[in-house]
Enzyme design. Sequence first.
Site, PDB file in Angstrom:
ATOM      1  N   LYS A  46       0.651  -1.502  -0.049  1.00 43.06           N
ATOM      2  CA  LYS A  46      -0.137  -0.014  -0.280  1.00 43.06           C
ATOM      3  C   LYS A  46       0.390   1.272   0.533  1.00 43.06           C
ATOM      4  O   LYS A  46       0.774   2.394  -0.333  1.00 43.06           O
ATOM      5  CB  LYS A  46      -0.741   0.008   1.507  1.00 43.06           C
ATOM      6  CG  LYS A  46      -2.099  -0.813   1.035  1.00 43.06           C
ATOM      7  CD  LYS A  46      -2.737  -1.501   2.697  1.00 43.06           C
ATOM      8  CE  LYS A  46      -3.851  -2.561   2.672  1.00 43.06           C
ATOM      9  NZ  LYS A  46      -5.075  -2.443   3.644  1.00 43.06           N
TER      10      LYS A  46
ATOM     11  N   GLN B 297      -4.627  -1.453   9.654  1.00 43.96           N
ATOM     12  CA  GLN B 297      -4.624  -2.454   9.021  1.00 43.96           C
ATOM     13  C   GLN B 297      -5.222  -3.669   9.875  1.00 43.96           C
ATOM     14  O   GLN B 297      -4.812  -4.008  10.583  1.00 43.96           O
ATOM     15  CB  GLN B 297      -2.837  -3.660   8.841  1.00 43.96           C
ATOM     16  CG  GLN B 297      -3.024  -4.392   8.068  1.00 43.96           C
ATOM     17  CD  GLN B 297      -3.433  -4.156   6.505  1.00 43.96           C
ATOM     18  OE1 GLN B 297      -4.186  -3.167   5.442  1.00 43.96           O
ATOM     19  NE2 GLN B 297      -4.116  -5.621   6.104  1.00 43.96           N
TER      20      GLN B 297
ATOM     21  N   ASP C  66     -10.866   3.298   3.892  1.00 41.55           N
ATOM     22  CA  ASP C  66     -11.326   1.936   3.938  1.00 41.55           C
ATOM     23  C   ASP C  66     -13.074   1.560   3.952  1.00 41.55           C
ATOM     24  O   ASP C  66     -13.270   0.901   3.786  1.00 41.55           O
ATOM     25  CB  ASP C  66     -10.929   1.336   5.216  1.00 41.55           C
ATOM     26  CG  ASP C  66      -9.504   0.780   4.813  1.00 41.55           C
ATOM     27  OD1 ASP C  66      -9.596  -0.372   4.176  1.00 41.55           O
ATOM     28  OD2 ASP C  66      -8.509   0.056   6.371  1.00 41.55           O
TER      29      ASP C  66
END
Length: 284
Positions: A53, A97, A120
Amino acid sequence: MTAKILDGNALAQKLRADFKTRATVLTAQGMRPGLAVILVGDDPASQVYVRNKVNACLQAGIHSEKIGYPPDVDQRTVLDKIAELNADPRIHGILVQLPLPRHFDSDAVLEAISPTKDVDGFHAENVGALMQGNPRFIPCTPYGVMKFFADAGIELKGKEAVVLGRSNIVGKPMAMLLMQASATVTVCHSQTRDLAFHTRRADILVAALGKAKFVTAEMVKPGAVVIDVGINRLPDGKLCGDVDFGPVSEIAAAITPVPGGVGPMTITMLLANTLEAAEREAGR
Ligand code: GUN
């Protein structure tokens, strides 16, 4: 029938073509897009995902910061960091994460992220907005899957879509997006009786259950579109999806490979969401 391979690397490249220009325009306006990624612990798979990422951001001209913590860090420290990032004008997207270590209350951590920086799309406010059909951020993996359908001209209206897995990250938002695209959606999970009965009816089958080669050719309707969200490591170290790719690709109309299918698209949509967050901020 031999399936058309839906190439995630190629589609990612196509979508990313204008990302650098968008980042340059924002940077010239004094709004260089920025993403902060928080990683708690030393899970090797999570480390790879986070590194990918961060690298993808660099390539797209997006500023990125990785904030790493040892597995035993206390939740307060992470919450304080999130508060700091929420107030940081250089940061437009914040990603924690998952999974977090067991002593964390993951919901509390996700709720601490400002909904306007929640790239997200996991904050309850953003989940609610998606459910109402008015999304602010679409979760990256299902968003990437929808791009495959759009790019390949795969019609969803009126189709039978079956989603395997009911996670907050993939299964639930995937079902919501398919429903909004006017598919008839069935969500199967670990307690579903006679799973194959459902999968065999699917015109569109999305596998997101995390079991290597779980979906066999006998479970797939000839001519179906099969999307494999799984990333599993086999004992020999190789990666494979939730779908038994070889035999299924002989009967499906289209299929995503693993690796090189959904994975690159997830990262691409994270970049897209980060750019969008910065563009919204710039447009204020
Ligand atoms: N872990 C597995 N997939 C994801 C994702 O899309 N976002 C985050 N934050 N964690 C994940």
